[in-house]
Design an enzyme around this catalytic site. Structure first.
Site, PDB file in Angstrom:
ATOM      1  N   ASP B  12     -51.568 -57.826  54.664  1.00  0.00           N
ATOM      2  CA  ASP B  12     -51.470 -58.599  55.902  1.00  0.00           C
ATOM      3  C   ASP B  12     -52.574 -58.106  56.838  1.00  0.00           C
ATOM      4  O   ASP B  12     -52.642 -56.913  57.153  1.00  0.00           O
ATOM      5  CB  ASP B  12     -50.085 -58.356  56.510  1.00  0.00           C
ATOM      6  CG  ASP B  12     -49.806 -59.283  57.684  1.00  0.00           C
ATOM      7  OD1 ASP B  12     -48.618 -59.515  57.965  1.00  0.00           O
ATOM      8  OD2 ASP B  12     -50.765 -59.752  58.325  1.00  0.00           O
ATOM      9  N   ASP B 107     -53.899 -65.132  56.790  1.00  0.00           N
ATOM     10  CA  ASP B 107     -54.098 -63.684  56.882  1.00  0.00           C
ATOM     11  C   ASP B 107     -53.145 -62.875  56.001  1.00  0.00           C
ATOM     12  O   ASP B 107     -52.915 -61.709  56.238  1.00  0.00           O
ATOM     13  CB  ASP B 107     -53.957 -63.241  58.347  1.00  0.00           C
ATOM     14  CG  ASP B 107     -52.616 -63.634  58.942  1.00  0.00           C
ATOM     15  OD1 ASP B 107     -51.812 -64.256  58.221  1.00  0.00           O
ATOM     16  OD2 ASP B 107     -52.373 -63.332  60.118  1.00  0.00           O
ATOM     17  N   GLU B 108     -52.568 -63.515  54.988  1.00  0.00           N
ATOM     18  CA  GLU B 108     -51.569 -62.831  54.165  1.00  0.00           C
ATOM     19  C   GLU B 108     -51.704 -63.243  52.717  1.00  0.00           C
ATOM     20  O   GLU B 108     -51.959 -64.415  52.424  1.00  0.00           O
ATOM     21  CB  GLU B 108     -50.169 -63.270  54.609  1.00  0.00           C
ATOM     22  CG  GLU B 108     -49.413 -62.276  55.444  1.00  0.00           C
ATOM     23  CD  GLU B 108     -48.013 -62.795  55.692  1.00  0.00           C
ATOM     24  OE1 GLU B 108     -47.084 -62.303  55.051  1.00  0.00           O
ATOM     25  OE2 GLU B 108     -47.880 -63.723  56.530  1.00  0.00           O
TER      26      GLU B 108
END
Lengths: 377, 391
Positions: B12, B107-108
């Site tokens: 993350d 973003d993960e």
């Protein structure tokens, strides 16, 4: 009213008329079947205001009268009674119908016959007369091509035209067209053109029986209705208002490629392709391959692919006249078209992958179908 | 046979948008700032720096409220294209490690490291963090465990344990077999599927930690929560069998837009719908797809959101057909001059663009040909060069 009928006659009559019952109508009486003594017979009628069916069955009328009986209740009950006499006695005061068969005694709550919409009493003078078997075949060869899309009511009907001794039925759903002609034994004095709901014709074909009798068709002036009589059954339907699109101009006059195949072999190939095509967009590809030389056979390769199920490919022997072609069709349309063809061989004519395909039974000029192909993006 | 335990890594990017902004503007470093829309245009905090978080600013908070919390908050307008590009650089780096990468958001991502037996997962994680920090200037947190659920919770736990005011750079490893023990003290709402409603119901039963749930009879959870109860019980024990899904199949193509101010003007709304539908149509055609189902999405000013959809007789990739259908749907739910906050159009039921030709379809064929020409012109000279007239 006091009437004695045979269980099997009543059961048959109810099964014929009940198709016109509208079970979820806002008008309760439309869920009922009218039963009435009528010149020594028992008359059964049902209507949903668009379609009405009447059937007369033999009966011993001991006392005249009429009422309307809830369709489901009466049909379900009669179907369980022994194959013997059934006695129907109406208590006019309470509108309660006593139904007795074998050791079974029943009282059904009815609605006064006064509330039932009046059904037209037709004048069959000047009726179009067609043999039952022929008329049924005509119906079965066109109605499947009619639309089921309520947004285009005109296409939910079959255009029936009569000109002199020629009767024609045409149906189209926007993607395919089926046109069937027949010759009448008597020429009609004035032409007829009307759009009859495909559903009404299908019901007519269902109730018309298989006998050698004739079907009589009349369209009383200014009523917007068509009436059919066959033996002891009458079917009345509202006509569809509107203009049927001109179909003559879309039947191609010529072709670049003509393929002759066995109707049965082609139909089987389509059914196999459909198993795969139906999972996707219903597309079947037809690769029409003319013979490479005189010694080699020509053939049609039918194939369908599904992302999920897999793929299918069938080769059907053919006589190809003209150039080869790769053309795609909705396989359901193709299958239904072939199912309607009664001749052992069938011809498929086309001028290109985006041009209409024409299907003709070989040796019968009375029937023609047009199917638009699918465009592969 | 006992299955080999898997090794799943969850990564993350910490305060991703803000971190990207810091790489472009080092002056922001350490300062309270937020990426998002302006407070007077009803902007929302898309991402906030760790300095801002100390004052209670959170993402998804209205910007106006964030400014009340931190009057000297620096507001940076979001640059989504840039974030997308940077995200792609990170994902590329992950895919170089293993093809088993499931990106779950910008973003993960999850990685399945099960096949990289000869490498120590902790070392892989440290190398990843160092590489992403040194070459892209971005902090990230990592969780490693035997399944997706555990890996993600491990990341969250690592982030929570970090010191305040700076990126957490978390790295948390849950050894196989210790899942339940790791989860036991955590609050129930850290489990997937435990929202405020379920949390309240669980609290009524006296179940506050994940360990409480794991100890409760599964049959009773199933009785109370149905199939979700079964899942809840399994998750509480740290069990999760879902595999890494490497590529999301395109199931629908859609476009939506939130108005900076509510729109109640019919013309403006229809024009927006038209533009969105054209975007969807273009995207369908570019991907050689057509869809049977057209959907609209509407959000009213009070945030209630509804969708309406209809299925066409034939798949379409035609702007005009999408617009026509979308407008019809719009008219079924919206009264004239009714204010709208968000509007969207989508097409699903996608497949190859096969078209059943019609007996009488001169008209729609014309529309389709016109579309091709418009597409070509727009491709060459830009979207502004030509568009359909409105009648």
């Amino acid at each position: 009213m006091k009437v004695i009928v045979l269980q099997e006659n009543l059961a048959r009559g109810l099964s014929i008329v009940s198709r016109a019952v509208s079970p979820r109508s806002t008008l309760p009486v439309l869920s009922n079947i009218l039963i009435a003594s009528d010149e020594g017979r028992l008359r059964l009628s049902a209507t949903n205001l668009e379609l009405g069916i009447t059937c007369w069955i033999p009966a011993r009328i001991e006392q005249e009268g009429s009422t309307t009986v809830p369709s489901r209740t009466l049909s379900d009950l009669i179907n369980t009674l022994p194959a013997d006499q059934v006695q129907l006695i109406l208590d006019t005061q309470t509108q309660s119908l006593h139904v007795q068969g074998g050791t079974s005694n029943n009282d059904i709550k009815c609605i006064d016959a006064q509330e039932f919409p009046p059904l037209p009493v037709p004048d069959m003078d000047g009726a179009v007369q067609v043999n039952v078997a022929d008329f049924k075949e005509m119906i079965q060869q066109v109605t499947f091509a009619a639309s089921t899309d309520e947004a285009r009511p005109v296409l939910m009907g079959v255009l029936v035209t009569v000109e002199k001794d020629q009767i024609t039925m045409a149906a189209a759903d926007g993607f395919r067209l089926a046109v069937r002609k027949a010759t009448l034994s008597n020429a009609m004095p004035s032409p007829i053109s009307a759009i009859i709901p495909a559903r009404a014709l299908n019901e007519l074909a269902r109730v018309a029986g298989d006998g050698e009798e004739s079907i009589y068709m009349v369209m009383p002036k200014g009523r917007g209705q068509v009436l059919f009589r066959v033996k002891d059954v009458e079917v009345v339907s509202q006509l569809i208002d509107g203009t049927f699109p001109d179909y003559h101009q879309i039947i191609p006059r010529n072709y670049k490629s003509r393929t002759l195949v066995s109707t049965n072999a082609m139909l089987k190939a389509c059914k196999q392709a459909e198993i795969f095509a139906r999972e996707g967009s219903n597309v079947a590809r037809l690769d029409i391959k003319p013979a490479q030389s005189d010694m080699q056979p020509s053939e049609v390769e039918i194939s369908a692919t599904s992302e999920e199920t897999g793929r299918n490919e069938t080769i059907v022997e053919a006589t190809v006249d003209g150039g080869g072609m790769l053309i795609a069709f909705n396989v359901k349309f193709l299958r239904e078209a072939l199912e309607a063809v009664k001749t052992p061989n069938v011809a498929m004519e086309t001028s290109g992958p985006n041009a209409p395909g024409v299907i003709r039974p070989v040796g019968n000029d009375d029937y023609i179908q047009v199917i638009m192909p699918m465009h592969l993006g | 046979m006992r299955k080999m335990p898997r090794t799943i890594l969850h990564l993350d990017l910490d305060a991703f948008f803000c971190s990207v902004e810091e790489t472009r503007n080092p002056d922001l470093r350490g300062k309270p700032f937020a990426v998002g829309g302006k407070p007077d245009e009803r902007g929302v905090v898309a991402s906030c720096s760790y300095a801002a978080r100390q004052f209670g600013v959170r993402s998804a908070m209205p910007m106006s409220r964030a400014v009340r919390l931190v009057p000297h908050l620096i507001i940076v307008p979001s640059r989504h294209r840039l974030y997308g590009e940077v995200s792609e650089q990170v994902m590329e780096r992950l895919r170089n490690l293993t093809p088993l990468v499931e990106q779950i958001s910008i973003d993960e991502a999850f990685l399945d490291l099960s096949d990289l037996r000869d490498k120590d997962p902790r070392q892989i994680a440290l190398d990843l963090q160092a590489g992403i920090r040194d070459e892209l200037g971005l902090p990230c947190s990592v969780g490693i465990a035997s399944n997706k659920l555990m890996a993600k919770i491990a990341t969250e736990v690592g982030k929570k344990g970090a010191k305040k005011g700076a990126p957490p750079f978390g790295l948390t490893l849950v050894p196989a077999g210790q899942e339940a023990a790791f989860l036991a003290p955590l609050p129930a709402n850290m489990l997937w599927g435990v929202g405020p409603k379920t949390e309240a119901k669980l609290a009524e039963l006296g179940l506050h930690t994940i360990g409480d749930i794991a100890a409760w009879p599964e049959a009773d959870l199933v009785r109370r929560f149905g199939e979700n109860g079964r899942e809840l019980a399994a998750h509480a024990r740290g069990q999760d069998e879902r595999p890494i899904v490497t590529e999301h199949e395109t199931k629908s193509i859609s476009q939506e837009t939130t108005f900076t101010r509510d729109v109640s003007d019919d013309k403006t709304l229809e024009r927006t719908l038209r533009e969105l539908a054209a975007e969807v149509g273009r995207s369908l055609r570019r991907n050689d797809l057509a869809g049977k189902t057209v959907k609209i999405k509407i959000r009213w000013p009070d945030f209630t959101t509804l969708t309406r959809q209809t299925t066409l007789p034939q798949p379409t990739d035609n702007d005009e057909e999408i617009v026509k259908t979308a407008l019809k749907l719009l008219h079924t739910v919206r009264k004239p001059r009714q204010a709208v906050r968000l509007i969207g159009v989508g097409v699903s039921g996608l497949g190859a663009p096969v078209r059943q030709l019609g007996l009488w379809d001169g008209g729609s064929e014309k529309s389709r040909k016109l579309q091709e020409v418009v597409d070509q012109l727009q491709e060459k000279y830009g979207k502004g060069v030509i568009h359909r007239g409105e009648s």
